[in-house]
Design an enzyme around this catalytic site. Structure first.
Site, mmCIF file in Angstrom:
data_model
loop_
_atom_site.group_PDB
_atom_site.id
_atom_site.type_symbol
_atom_site.label_atom_id
_atom_site.label_comp_id
_atom_site.label_asym_id
_atom_site.label_seq_id
_atom_site.Cartn_x
_atom_site.Cartn_y
_atom_site.Cartn_z
ATOM 1 N N SER A 127 0.829 -1.201 0.000
ATOM 2 C CA SER A 127 0.000 0.000 0.000
ATOM 3 C C SER A 127 0.868 1.257 0.000
ATOM 4 C CB SER A 127 -0.977 -0.065 1.180
ATOM 5 O OG SER A 127 -1.986 0.905 1.084
ATOM 6 N N ASP A 198 -9.715 -4.556 -4.956
ATOM 7 C CA ASP A 198 -9.170 -3.613 -3.969
ATOM 8 C C ASP A 198 -10.041 -2.360 -3.922
ATOM 9 O OD1 ASP A 198 -7.584 -1.840 -2.457
ATOM 10 O OD2 ASP A 198 -5.738 -2.746 -3.184
ATOM 11 N N HIS A 231 -7.945 -5.470 -0.638
ATOM 12 C CA HIS A 231 -6.734 -4.797 -0.169
ATOM 13 C C HIS A 231 -6.029 -5.597 0.920
ATOM 14 C CE1 HIS A 231 -4.213 -1.267 -0.169
ATOM 15 N NE2 HIS A 231 -4.289 -1.167 1.141
#
Length: 240
Positions: A127, A198, A231
């Site tokens: 991320s 995601d 995610h």
């Protein structure tokens, strides 16, 4: 696995000194051939990733898992969180906090600078950590940080999971500025992985980032997509 305390460093915020948190090290179980600094996501810390990385069947890699400073973060309305840089939007379209990115990229380079000369060096992350890792790779190729200071280490690889590429808009000029930058860009292997489900860092931002790298001369880019991956989902638990 071992850990050591943070170090004070100038990070974004008008030159304010921010304290990097505890760094966790996973030592290789076999012959030490590579060292990778692995960067956590927004609000996380180095401990959680070090515990996961220790379980991987990669005996020749030493993992260094630092913890980002706690700072006000725009995407949280200014609420403090562990973050490698300030960010208003988790995408390549967001305004770039070059000062914060430079400080964290320098922190990574500093962690790698004491490794033995015959060891391959890499940086990866998840991320926001992936964004910082990819930014580090562009600094390596350009030979400079965003502030113009020289980038000091020789990276062999960069990996980004569920991330994006900061400073994509200015990358083309940086890589075309010298033959050496173009050569470094074309040679460093970059692996980007992103889940199509995601909903934090949207898949399109990962895809755009991979395309931006390829079109600016990073020819050794692999972009892997995962159909049902969100995610925070572990990739090996979903159908590829």
């Amino acid at each position: 696995m071992s850990s050591f305390g943070g170090t004070s460093s100038v990070a974004s915020g008008g030159g304010k000194r921010l304290e990097y948190g505890r760094t966790h090290v996973v030592r290789p179980k076999g012959a030490h051939k590579a060292t990778i600094v692995w960067l956590h996501g927004l609000g996380d810390n180095g401990a959680s990733w070090s515990q996961l990385l220790e379980t991987l069947p990669l005996p020749n890699i030493k993992w260094i898992c630092p913890t980002a400073p706690t700072r006000p973060v725009a995407v949280f309305g200014g609420f403090p969180s562990t973050a490698w840089f300030d960010v208003a939007d988790l995408s390549e379209d967001a305004p770039d906090d070059v000062e914060g990115l430079d400080a964290s990229a320098a922190h990574v380079a500093n962690l790698l600078s004491t490794e033995p000369a015959d060891i391959k060096l890499g940086v990866g992350g998840f991320s926001m950590g992936a964004a910082t890792a990819l930014y580090s790779a562009t600094c390596y190729a350009h030979g400079k940080y965003g502030n113009g200071n020289p980038y000091p280490v020789n990276l062999s690889v960069s990996v980004g999971l569920s991330g994006w590429l900061p400073c994509a808009r200015s990358l083309k000029n940086k890589i075309e500025s010298s033959q050496e930058a173009a050569q470094k860009a074309s040679s460093i292997p970059l692996l980007l992985c992103h889940g199509k489900a995601d909903d934090v860092v949207l898949y399109k931002h990962g895809e755009k980032s991979a395309d931006a790298l390829k079109t600016t001369g990073f020819s050794n880019v692999v972009f892997k997509s995962y159909n049902r991956l969100g995610h925070y989902t572990v990739p090996n638990k979903v159908e590829r």
